[in-house]
Design an enzyme around this catalytic site. Structure first.
Site, PDB file in Angstrom:
ATOM      1  N   CYS A 270       0.827  -1.212   0.000  1.00 33.33           N
ATOM      2  CA  CYS A 270       0.000   0.000   0.000  1.00 33.33           C
ATOM      3  C   CYS A 270       0.857   1.257   0.000  1.00 33.33           C
ATOM      4  O   CYS A 270       1.393   1.657   1.036  1.00 33.33           O
ATOM      5  CB  CYS A 270      -0.940  -0.006   1.204  1.00 33.33           C
ATOM      6  SG  CYS A 270      -1.961   1.477   1.314  1.00 33.33           S
TER       7      CYS A 270
ATOM      8  N   CYS B 119      -0.368   4.128   2.178  1.00 34.72           N
ATOM      9  CA  CYS B 119      -0.081   3.953   3.612  1.00 34.72           C
ATOM     10  C   CYS B 119       1.391   4.184   3.919  1.00 34.72           C
ATOM     11  O   CYS B 119       1.733   4.814   4.913  1.00 34.72           O
ATOM     12  CB  CYS B 119      -0.429   2.537   4.073  1.00 34.72           C
ATOM     13  SG  CYS B 119      -1.905   1.836   3.353  1.00 34.72           S
ATOM     14  N   ASP B 120       2.265   3.650   3.093  1.00 29.75           N
ATOM     15  CA  ASP B 120       3.675   3.560   3.475  1.00 29.75           C
ATOM     16  C   ASP B 120       4.632   4.417   2.652  1.00 29.75           C
ATOM     17  O   ASP B 120       5.823   4.493   2.973  1.00 29.75           O
ATOM     18  CB  ASP B 120       4.126   2.089   3.408  1.00 29.75           C
ATOM     19  CG  ASP B 120       3.318   1.220   4.370  1.00 29.75           C
ATOM     20  OD1 ASP B 120       2.947   1.728   5.437  1.00 29.75           O
ATOM     21  OD2 ASP B 120       3.059   0.052   4.046  1.00 29.75           O
TER      22      ASP B 120
END
Ligand code: NDP
Length: 312
Positions: free
Chosen positions: A136, A139-140
């Site tokens: 992701c 997200c990261d």
């Protein structure tokens, strides 16, 4: 073997399911939430979460899900450890049968069974998952500021993730197993024009390479599928964007799904084609897939179920 009856049955305990439970419990609907095989959902396999609103500093995904579940319990949800094996949505009350042998009958149903990111499935991928390898970028990506990353895949997700990662990384390399992308043309054009992005065609991973204790990814060994040539490239991060599989097997034939097996909901709503059945979170969302959007649709599903019950 027990039969449980509820006004609202929620299947799935990720951000969507827990939020639906919180809203339904606070509306005095006495919801039952069946947790499923991966209690807490996809957030339980992430580490730092920095984009869920309400927290100044990064929180841990598993901790966030523990809090959501405790909150759902605290306001009056009955949480049951079971995995639903089959459902009958052809008449109300709906029926769900768990692997425990228990039967759940429900006036309304919220499907919040989520999706599962597809992984390449090689041993070294597991070793560095969360330590340089992610599924992701939203997200990261932030953790790769000033670093070099690679992205695997050739669909819309891979192209979007590669473009998004140029906001942080100094260099992004898209690696695809064929010599053409399946992503929409407009995305492809943006990708090819971006000076930070290069593409490696016809290549698959042989192995992820890195240091151990603490585990940290440093590179990837690739194989060209046309020539058989093996090469190694240095990288700080690898994003696997080869698609997701919605967890909808259980509902095949019972509710309408699209060609990728995502549940179809009415735009702006969580209604499925079956009156009284609502779908929330990643099980009906192939575009955003965020904890906060899942929570948002979980809330919508509970409010829509409440309205449905009031009208019947
Ligand atoms: P897709 O299934 O579209 O693409 C997956 C990609 O990963 C393909 O290029 C495929 O290669 C590759 N792949 C699959 N398995 C492997 C493997 N084992 N090893 C290497 N490569 C692999 O998934 P997406 O997540 O990109 O998209 C899913 C759906 O969501 C699509 O309908 C897409 O259009 C949609 N979507 C829409 C967005 C938007 O509208 N903004 C954003 C993101 C997704 P190959 O091409 O060779 O099959």
């Amino acid at each position: 073997m027990t039969t449980h009856h509820t006004k609202i049955l929620i299947i799935g305990s990720g951000a969507a399911g827990c939020t639906a439970a919180i809203y339904a419990a606070r509306a005095s609907l006495n919801p039952i939430l069946v947790r499923g095989m991966q209690p807490g959902g996809q957030l339980t396999i992430t580490t730092d979460v920095e984009n869920f609103p309400g927290f100044e500093h990064a929180i841990q995904g598993p901790w966030l899900m523990e809090q959501m579940e405790k909150q759902a319990l605290h306001v009056g949800t009955q949480i049951i450890d079971d995995h639903i094996a089959r459902v009958d949505l052809s008449k109300r009350p709906f029926t769900a049968v768990g692997e425990s042998g228990d039967t759940y009958t429900a006036d309304t149903l919220v499907i919040a069974t989520g999706a599962t990111a597809r992984w390449l499935g090689i041993e070294s991928e597991k070793k560095f998952a969360g330590f340089g390898i992610s599924a992701c970028a939203t997200c990261d990506g932030f953790f790769f500021k000033g670093k070099e990353v690679v992205v695997f895949g050739g669909g819309n997700s891979a192209v979007e993730e590669a473009l998004f990662l140029t906001n942080f990384a100094t260099k992004v390399t898209l690696i695809h197993r064929r010599d053409t992308l399946r992503a929409e043309k407009i995305g492809q054009e943006r990708l090819f024009k971006n000076p930070k992005i290069s593409v490696i065609w016809d290549s698959v991973v042989e192995e992820f390479i890195g240091t151990e204790n603490p585990n940290s990814l440093t590179g990837v060994r690739l194989k060209n599928v046309k020539t058989g040539t093996i090469s190694e490239i240095k990288t700080d991060g690898a994003f696997i964007a080869i698609g997701h599989t919605p967890n909808t097997e259980l509902f095949k034939g019972a509710v309408d799904m699209d060609k990728d097996n995502y549940i179809i909901t009415t735009p702006g709503s969580t209604k499925t084609n079956v009156p009284g059945v609502f779908a929330a979170g990643d099980v009906q969302d192939k575009i955003f897939r965020q904890a906060v959007t899942a929570a948002g649709t979980g809330c919508m599903a509970a409010l829509e179920a409440e309205r449905f019950l009031a009208g019947h």
